[in-house]
Design an enzyme around this catalytic site. Structure first.
Site, PDB file in Angstrom:
ATOM      1  N   HIS A  16      47.884  30.645   3.931  1.00  0.00           N
ATOM      2  CA  HIS A  16      47.029  31.342   2.714  1.00  0.00           C
ATOM      3  C   HIS A  16      45.679  30.938   2.972  1.00  0.00           C
ATOM      4  O   HIS A  16      44.828  31.838   2.604  1.00  0.00           O
ATOM      5  CB  HIS A  16      47.714  30.997   1.368  1.00  0.00           C
ATOM      6  CG  HIS A  16      49.152  31.492   1.125  1.00  0.00           C
ATOM      7  ND1 HIS A  16      50.071  30.536   0.652  1.00  0.00           N
ATOM      8  CD2 HIS A  16      49.617  32.770   1.045  1.00  0.00           C
ATOM      9  CE1 HIS A  16      51.377  31.434   0.275  1.00  0.00           C
ATOM     10  NE2 HIS A  16      50.935  32.572   0.628  1.00  0.00           N
ATOM     11  N   LYS A  40      61.011  35.820  -9.896  1.00  0.00           N
ATOM     12  CA  LYS A  40      61.304  35.134  -8.611  1.00  0.00           C
ATOM     13  C   LYS A  40      61.605  33.673  -8.601  1.00  0.00           C
ATOM     14  O   LYS A  40      61.876  32.951  -7.726  1.00  0.00           O
ATOM     15  CB  LYS A  40      59.946  35.178  -7.837  1.00  0.00           C
ATOM     16  CG  LYS A  40      59.804  36.616  -6.902  1.00  0.00           C
ATOM     17  CD  LYS A  40      58.903  36.250  -6.058  1.00  0.00           C
ATOM     18  CE  LYS A  40      58.849  37.510  -4.852  1.00  0.00           C
ATOM     19  NZ  LYS A  40      57.933  37.482  -3.712  1.00  0.00           N
ATOM     20  N   ARG A  89      51.544  39.539   8.519  1.00  0.00           N
ATOM     21  CA  ARG A  89      51.904  38.697   9.417  1.00  0.00           C
ATOM     22  C   ARG A  89      52.620  39.327  10.667  1.00  0.00           C
ATOM     23  O   ARG A  89      52.421  39.365  11.709  1.00  0.00           O
ATOM     24  CB  ARG A  89      52.637  37.680   8.649  1.00  0.00           C
ATOM     25  CG  ARG A  89      52.357  36.535   7.898  1.00  0.00           C
ATOM     26  CD  ARG A  89      53.165  35.792   7.247  1.00  0.00           C
ATOM     27  NE  ARG A  89      53.618  36.769   6.124  1.00  0.00           N
ATOM     28  CZ  ARG A  89      54.388  36.106   4.910  1.00  0.00           C
ATOM     29  NH1 ARG A  89      54.776  34.912   5.145  1.00  0.00           N
ATOM     30  NH2 ARG A  89      54.844  36.946   3.945  1.00  0.00           N
ATOM     31  N   SER A 127      55.728  30.350   2.340  1.00  0.00           N
ATOM     32  CA  SER A 127      55.788  29.147   1.455  1.00  0.00           C
ATOM     33  C   SER A 127      57.535  29.149   1.368  1.00  0.00           C
ATOM     34  O   SER A 127      57.754  27.866   1.205  1.00  0.00           O
ATOM     35  CB  SER A 127      55.612  29.816  -0.081  1.00  0.00           C
ATOM     36  OG  SER A 127      54.356  30.349  -0.233  1.00  0.00           O
TER      37      SER A 127
HETATM   38  P1  ADP Z   1      53.962  37.640  -2.422  1.00  0.00           P
HETATM   39  O1  ADP Z   1      55.300  37.257  -3.417  1.00  0.00           O
HETATM   40  O2  ADP Z   1      53.062  38.444  -3.365  1.00  0.00           O
HETATM   41  O3  ADP Z   1      54.219  38.087  -1.428  1.00  0.00           O
HETATM   42  P2  ADP Z   1      52.917  35.268  -1.265  1.00  0.00           P
HETATM   43  O4  ADP Z   1      52.308  34.019  -1.752  1.00  0.00           O
HETATM   44  O5  ADP Z   1      54.048  35.101  -0.329  1.00  0.00           O
HETATM   45  O6  ADP Z   1      53.324  36.472  -2.282  1.00  0.00           O
HETATM   46  O7  ADP Z   1      51.858  35.884  -0.199  1.00  0.00           O
HETATM   47  C1  ADP Z   1      50.727  36.047  -0.685  1.00  0.00           C
HETATM   48  C2  ADP Z   1      49.636  37.047   0.292  1.00  0.00           C
HETATM   49  O8  ADP Z   1      49.582  36.245   1.505  1.00  0.00           O
HETATM   50  C3  ADP Z   1      50.565  38.147   0.935  1.00  0.00           C
HETATM   51  O9  ADP Z   1      49.598  39.152   1.270  1.00  0.00           O
HETATM   52  C4  ADP Z   1      51.175  37.575   2.367  1.00  0.00           C
HETATM   53  O10 ADP Z   1      51.327  38.701   3.148  1.00  0.00           O
HETATM   54  C5  ADP Z   1      50.105  36.479   2.442  1.00  0.00           C
HETATM   55  N1  ADP Z   1      50.521  35.638   3.472  1.00  0.00           N
HETATM   56  C6  ADP Z   1      51.684  34.799   3.229  1.00  0.00           C
HETATM   57  N2  ADP Z   1      51.486  33.861   4.195  1.00  0.00           N
HETATM   58  C7  ADP Z   1      50.678  34.083   5.160  1.00  0.00           C
HETATM   59  C8  ADP Z   1      50.549  33.568   6.357  1.00  0.00           C
HETATM   60  N3  ADP Z   1      51.189  32.697   6.988  1.00  0.00           N
HETATM   61  N4  ADP Z   1      49.297  34.241   7.009  1.00  0.00           N
HETATM   62  C9  ADP Z   1      48.635  35.235   6.388  1.00  0.00           C
HETATM   63  N5  ADP Z   1      48.916  35.847   5.286  1.00  0.00           N
HETATM   64  C10 ADP Z   1      49.993  35.316   4.724  1.00  0.00           C
END
Ligand code: ADP
Length: 157
Positions: A16, A40, A89, A127
């Site tokens: 992130h 969630k 990703r 996460s």
């Molecule tokens: P959500 O539940 O909305 O998917 P996340 O916190 O999992 O929330 O992800 C938020 C955003 O960050 C999403 O667009 C996700 O694709 C992106 N994201 C999560 N992990 C990564 C990563 N390792 N590299 C790039 N983008 C990421």
């Protein structure tokens, strides 16, 4: 241009943060929007997720951290911001992201969704993975910032 980068951020990872850093260079302003998604059942409360993001994004002057509940398009409108940024990703992210982008456009045709491709070293990182490893007291030092590592240790001690 101002963009909204929405997500659960439960908790924020180095993946992130890399996105936020790149977005802060590519756009004038970035609003990181933490979703209050009770369905969630996140490990970290909204306040904790916001606080961890604020601590880890404090060096980016054009990045703001906020939280919202309800529809993303309504939050976006309330911020006068019509560009949503999401990360991709792997191909597995694509289907869901496509659905969300189309649904958001259906709700408000002014909303554009932009995608930024993850750095190759972060494509595996999520996460949930960080939480799973931390729950078994594994080493997550390369996956998340120090503040998050400390917060995870506190949760899983
Ligand atoms: P959500 O539940 O909305 O998917 P996340 O916190 O999992 O929330 O992800 C938020 C955003 O960050 C999403 O667009 C996700 O694709 C992106 N994201 C999560 N992990 C990564 C990563 N390792 N590299 C790039 N983008 C990421």
């Amino acid at each position: 241009m101002r963009v909204i980068y929405p997500g659960t951020f439960d908790p924020v990872t180095n993946g992130h943060l890399d996105m936020i850093k790149r977005a802060s260079l590519a756009f004038d302003e970035v609003i990181v929007a933490v979703l209050d998604n009770i369905s969630k059942s996140p490990l970290f409360s909204t306040e904790e997720r916001v606080s961890l993001l604020k601590q880890t994004c404090k060096d980016f002057p054009n990045v703001e951290v906020e939280h919202f509940s309800g529809l993303l398009v309504e939050f976006a409108e309330s911020k006068n911001t019509y560009t949503i940024l999401r990360g991709l990703r792997a191909v597995s992210d694509y289907e869901n992201e496509m659905k969300n982008a189309l649904a958001n456009r259906q709700l408000n045709e002014n909303i554009e969704t932009l995608f930024m491709v993850s750095k190759s070293e972060y494509t595996f990182l999520s996460s949930s993975l960080v939480k799973e490893i931390a729950s078994f007291h594994g080493d997550v030092s390369k996956m998340a910032p120090l503040e998050v590592i400390k917060a995870l240790e506190e949760k899983y001690k």
